[in-house]
Design an enzyme around this catalytic site. Structure first.
Site, mmCIF file in Angstrom:
data_model
loop_
_atom_site.group_PDB
_atom_site.id
_atom_site.type_symbol
_atom_site.label_atom_id
_atom_site.label_comp_id
_atom_site.label_asym_id
_atom_site.label_seq_id
_atom_site.Cartn_x
_atom_site.Cartn_y
_atom_site.Cartn_z
ATOM 1 N N HIS A 132 -56.086 9.922 1.821
ATOM 2 C CA HIS A 132 -55.279 9.688 2.934
ATOM 3 C C HIS A 132 -56.196 9.670 4.170
ATOM 4 O O HIS A 132 -57.369 10.290 4.236
ATOM 5 C CB HIS A 132 -54.206 10.733 3.193
ATOM 6 C CG HIS A 132 -53.154 10.223 4.292
ATOM 7 N ND1 HIS A 132 -53.458 10.339 5.528
ATOM 8 C CD2 HIS A 132 -51.829 9.580 4.029
ATOM 9 C CE1 HIS A 132 -52.101 9.927 6.443
ATOM 10 N NE2 HIS A 132 -51.356 9.553 5.492
ATOM 11 N N ASP A 209 -56.005 18.957 0.560
ATOM 12 C CA ASP A 209 -54.806 18.284 1.130
ATOM 13 C C ASP A 209 -53.740 18.384 0.497
ATOM 14 O O ASP A 209 -53.383 17.745 -0.712
ATOM 15 C CB ASP A 209 -55.331 16.828 1.327
ATOM 16 C CG ASP A 209 -54.091 16.087 2.146
ATOM 17 O OD1 ASP A 209 -53.072 16.590 2.054
ATOM 18 O OD2 ASP A 209 -54.365 14.988 2.410
ATOM 19 N N GLN A 212 -48.722 16.416 -0.434
ATOM 20 C CA GLN A 212 -47.809 15.779 -1.233
ATOM 21 C C GLN A 212 -47.640 16.665 -2.321
ATOM 22 O O GLN A 212 -46.655 16.737 -3.318
ATOM 23 C CB GLN A 212 -48.534 14.415 -2.056
ATOM 24 C CG GLN A 212 -48.442 13.102 -1.146
ATOM 25 C CD GLN A 212 -47.075 12.882 -0.313
ATOM 26 O OE1 GLN A 212 -45.877 13.320 -0.873
ATOM 27 N NE2 GLN A 212 -47.147 12.405 0.898
ATOM 28 N N CYS A 374 -51.909 4.381 4.603
ATOM 29 C CA CYS A 374 -52.992 5.123 5.415
ATOM 30 C C CYS A 374 -53.972 5.592 4.229
ATOM 31 O O CYS A 374 -54.421 6.568 4.393
ATOM 32 C CB CYS A 374 -52.435 6.331 5.932
ATOM 33 S SG CYS A 374 -51.208 6.237 7.392
HETATM 34 C C1 LIG Z 1 -51.826 12.808 1.053
HETATM 35 C C2 LIG Z 1 -51.689 12.900 2.542
HETATM 36 N N1 LIG Z 1 -52.392 13.592 3.182
HETATM 37 C C3 LIG Z 1 -52.107 13.751 4.542
HETATM 38 C C4 LIG Z 1 -50.946 13.056 5.131
HETATM 39 C C5 LIG Z 1 -50.712 13.189 6.614
HETATM 40 O O1 LIG Z 1 -49.489 14.043 6.985
HETATM 41 P P1 LIG Z 1 -49.114 14.034 8.350
HETATM 42 O O2 LIG Z 1 -49.044 12.676 8.915
HETATM 43 O O3 LIG Z 1 -47.807 14.739 8.303
HETATM 44 O O4 LIG Z 1 -50.276 14.920 9.206
HETATM 45 C C6 LIG Z 1 -49.816 12.463 4.299
HETATM 46 C C7 LIG Z 1 -48.749 11.841 4.894
HETATM 47 O O5 LIG Z 1 -48.625 10.724 4.544
HETATM 48 C C8 LIG Z 1 -50.287 12.448 2.907
HETATM 49 O O6 LIG Z 1 -49.408 11.769 1.951
#
Ligand SMILES: Cc1ncc(COP(=O)(O)O)c(C=O)c1O
Lengths: 416, 131
Positions: A132, A209, A212, A374
């Site tokens: 992401h 990360d 998910q 993203c």
């Molecule tokens: C794999 C992953 N990492 C990071 C994020 C970022 O999350 P946040 O926007 O809550 O910081 C997301 C959210 O879509 C995600 O799916």
């Protein structure tokens, strides 16, 4: 039956759906909501909403420095939530659980503090091609500042991480390996334990990360043996505005602070300050108190249902969804087979753009997301600009999958 | 919804009439919609009086972004550059003949944003051009 088996056998979806008032709404007159966008953000159960509402109605006060009933209650609830969140992810102590705004802020915190203190000219940071943007851009910012070398574990055409390419990259003496536990596009659940072990054998730290994974599968930071792990409250039945950074205590102790201000200090003089202890050292300013308390209620809710049961339910739904989607002529679903992934199906249709798919599905109340989610580099890798993405959570049913499929046939008819 | 996918839009999406690139050109500009990766490039030729003699667009995206580009480009043929600069969001919505929510509005207005940034000779396109 053991208690655990009973839970597995009995994920009572109708009862669960009753906990989420929004799932009862109609998006337009006579058209009920079919919410298939939980990967972007999950819906919130009454158990979370009422705890936050009660907090504002009964206990609202700033935390930590007030000597009055409200301040005591607010502080108690805020810190009790931290303890339950720590237990939920298996942290050794609540001191290792830092409240942030979201996954993105958690990762930026590590890049800006641990990264700035430990990375310099030419140091190697390993990421993956399926990240992401929130686990790419913080490292790109630091790489530009410190002249770091970013390397990427490649993604196979099936949407799995290529661990052979990882083995090669580990020869570059990386300082940290930062990777997603579960892809928000492909749904791939990466072999985190193995990736972490391999990193540790060459002395690299690891950041997971878990945006998910923590909402959808059991995650235990000590079993994983990760060094840092980041996730967001809003994707796991909690509110927006609160996320978590887990970090191993020795690392957090040694890191410089992130934002400066109130709460993160022990003493301040005109020209200097002394850091507060963990976890407050990284929590400058008034935090999202109601939201942290709401996240505490969310982990109680998920733990009560059982993460094993939730994982199994999503496995069933995604297996069914993939089977139904693959029946539709022209539909291409990205990512691996059901057994390697969580409840995410990103797909394309040759005749219609993802936006149009999403818009037409919306006319039948079916909410999916359209775009690059993203993850632009991942979409580029697969030679596409946008996908439509249906994602599932504990409250979704096979009947909702059927509505998705009916909607896709409608798209095909309009664009025929 | 049925409105949104009125025949005109599906037809222009599937059978565009002004797709292509012009070389040489007097004006060219391209830009993306950062939310979804839609991409539009516009090329324009002018005569000595700054009247649009030829114009085309290229790129990719959803039916709304592509159909609105096709209709917009059609509409500027024979127009003085000053009139092109003065085009507004309402002009595009009138061409499309539909109402749009805030997200799809961005799709619909990408071509206008690109066209006006090119017409004004700007280095970068801004949403201010289409609000
Ligand atoms: C794999 C992953 N990492 C990071 C994020 C970022 O999350 P946040 O926007 O809550 O910081 C997301 C959210 O879509 C995600 O799916």
């Amino acid at each position: 039956m053991t208690l655990n088996e009973q839970k597995l056998a009995a994920l009572d979806i109708q009862k669960i759906r009753g906990d989420f008032p929004i799932l009862n709404r109609e998006v337009r007159s006579g058209i009920p909501l079919v919410y298939l966008d939980s990967t972007a953000t999950s819906q919130k159960p009454l158990q979370v909403l009422s705890v936050m509402d009660d907090y504002y109605r009964r206990s609202n006060a700033n935390i930590h420095r007030g000597i009055h009933v409200l301040a005591e209650e607010a502080t108690g609830a805020y810190e009790s939530a931290r303890e339950r969140i720590a237990a939920f992810i298996g942290a050794a102590t609540p001191k290792e659980v830092i409240y942030t705004r979201n996954t993105t802020e958690s990762i930026n915190l590590v890049a800006q503090t641990w990264g700035r203190a430990n990375l310099e000219n030419g140091d190697v940071v390993i990421l993956t091609e399926m990240e992401h943007h929130s686990n790419l851009v913080p490292w790109q910012i630091l790489a530009a500042e410190r002249n770091l070398r970013l390397e990427f574990i490649s993604v196979t055409p099936d949407g799995l991480l290529d661990l052979e390419s990882y083995t090669e990259l580990l020869k570059l003496d990386p300082k940290i390996v930062a990777f997603t536990h579960m892809s928000n596009v492909l749904g791939t659940i990466n072999p985190a334990r193995e990736i972490i072990q391999m990193a540790h054998t060459v002395g690299a730290l690891t950041l997971v990360d878990a945006a998910q994974s923590v909402p959808h599968i059991p995650v235990d930071v000590q079993a994983l043996d990760c060094d840092f792990l980041a996730f967001s409250g809003h994707k796991m039945c909690g509110p927006t505005g609160v996320g978590i950074l887990y970090g191993r205590r020795e690392l957090l102790e040694a890191m410089p602070p992130f934002l400066g201000g109130g709460e993160m200090i022990k003493r301040v003089e005109l020209r200097s300050f002394q850091n507060n202890e963990l976890p407050h050292k990284f929590e400058a300013g008034t935090p999202a108190i109601a939201e942290a308390i709401g996240l505490g209620a969310a982990v109680d809710y998920l733990a009560e249902i059982g993460m094993d049961a939730i994982e199994q339910h999503e496995q069933e739904i995604i297996a069914y969804a993939l089977e139904r989607l693959e029946e539709i002529p022209g539909v291409k679903v990205f990512g691996p087979e059901a057994q390697y992934k969580g409840g995410v199906a990103a797909f394309t249709l040759p005749e219609a753009h993802a936006h149009d798919i999403s818009q037409i599905l919306d006319s039948d109340g079916v909410a999916v997301r359209a775009g690059h989610h993203c993850a632009m580099p991942l979409h580029n890798k697969f030679g596409i600009t946008a996908t439509a993405r249906a994602s599932f959570y504990l409250y979704n049913t096979e009947e909702e999958v059927n509505k998705l499929v009916d909607g896709i046939y409608k798209v095909k008819k309009i664009f025929a | 919804m049925d409105d949104l996918y009125r025949e005109l839009i599906i037809d222009r999406y599937k059978n565009p009439q002004f797709r292509g690139e012009l070389d040489p050109h007097d004006i060219t500009f391209e830009d993306d919609n950062p939310y979804c990766g839609d991409h539009i490039r516009v090329d324009v030729r002018l005569d000595e009086n700054n009247i649009v003699t030829e114009a085309v667009y290229s790129g990719e995206g959803c039916s709304i972004s592509q159909a609105s580009a096709d209709l917009l480009i059609e509409s500027i043929h024979g127009k003085p550059l000053d009139e092109v600069k003065a085009l507004t969001k309402e002009d595009v919505l009138e061409l499309l003949g539909i109402e749009l929510g805030p997200v799809r509005l961005k799709c619909a207005l990408l071509s206008l944003k690109v066209l006006k940034a090119g017409a004004y000779g700007l280095g970068e396109a801004s949403d201010d051009l289409v609000t």
